[in-house]
Design a protein around this motif. Structure first.
Motif: not given
Length: 157
Positions: A11, A74, A124, A126
């Protein structure tokens, strides 16, 4: 939650600007936007900066930093240890026109230096699919009352 270090690093590859957060002498947090130059598979991140900045002084006194990146769908949060690195070869390798705009004179500018961040972990978020899929998920949440479930992962790096 699983260890998603590969997903987290993937990412970040498309996220080039981070809010780079340090802790000041007073104990407050300071965040500045910084362009990431490189993400190494071993989770090293490189930034070009001016040596005479407050964030460099913060790093030299308190090396633990936080980085946040975002794109349209994201978000990534990284924690790690930063060091000021005077590697002239690496500075020349990473130098680009964006750095030149902030530090005229090229990598030979005596005020130009590198910050290397060794990431120790991160998280993260997303959104699954594209914007239409996200809108459908939001609508489903509204109808069912269930919590919106964006893709989320945590990694030790």
């Amino acid at each position: 939650m699983t260890d998603d270090s590969g997903k987290l690093i993937d990412l970040m590859r498309d996220m080039h600007v981070a809010m780079f957060t340090t802790r000041t002498d007073e104990g407050t947090l300071r965040s500045v936007p910084m362009a990431r130059q490189e993400v190494d598979p071993s989770a090293e991140l490189w930034f070009i900066t001016a040596r005479d900045t407050e964030h460099v002084r913060d790093i030299q006194a308190r090396p633990h930093v936080g980085l946040t990146f975002s794109s349209g769908d994201a978000w990534v949060s990284i924690q790690g240890t930063a060091t000021v690195d005077d590697d002239e070869v690496k500075l020349k390798e990473l130098w680009n026109t964006f750095a030149e705009a902030w530090l005229p004179g090229g990598p030979e500018n005596g005020n130009a230096t590198l910050i290397r961040v060794d990431a120790t972990g991160g998280e993260y978020w997303d959104t699954p699919g594209n914007k239409i899929a996200s809108l459908i998920s939001f609508a489903k949440t509204k109808v069912t009352g269930e919590t919106y479930d964006a893709g989320h992962g945590r990694a030790d790096l």
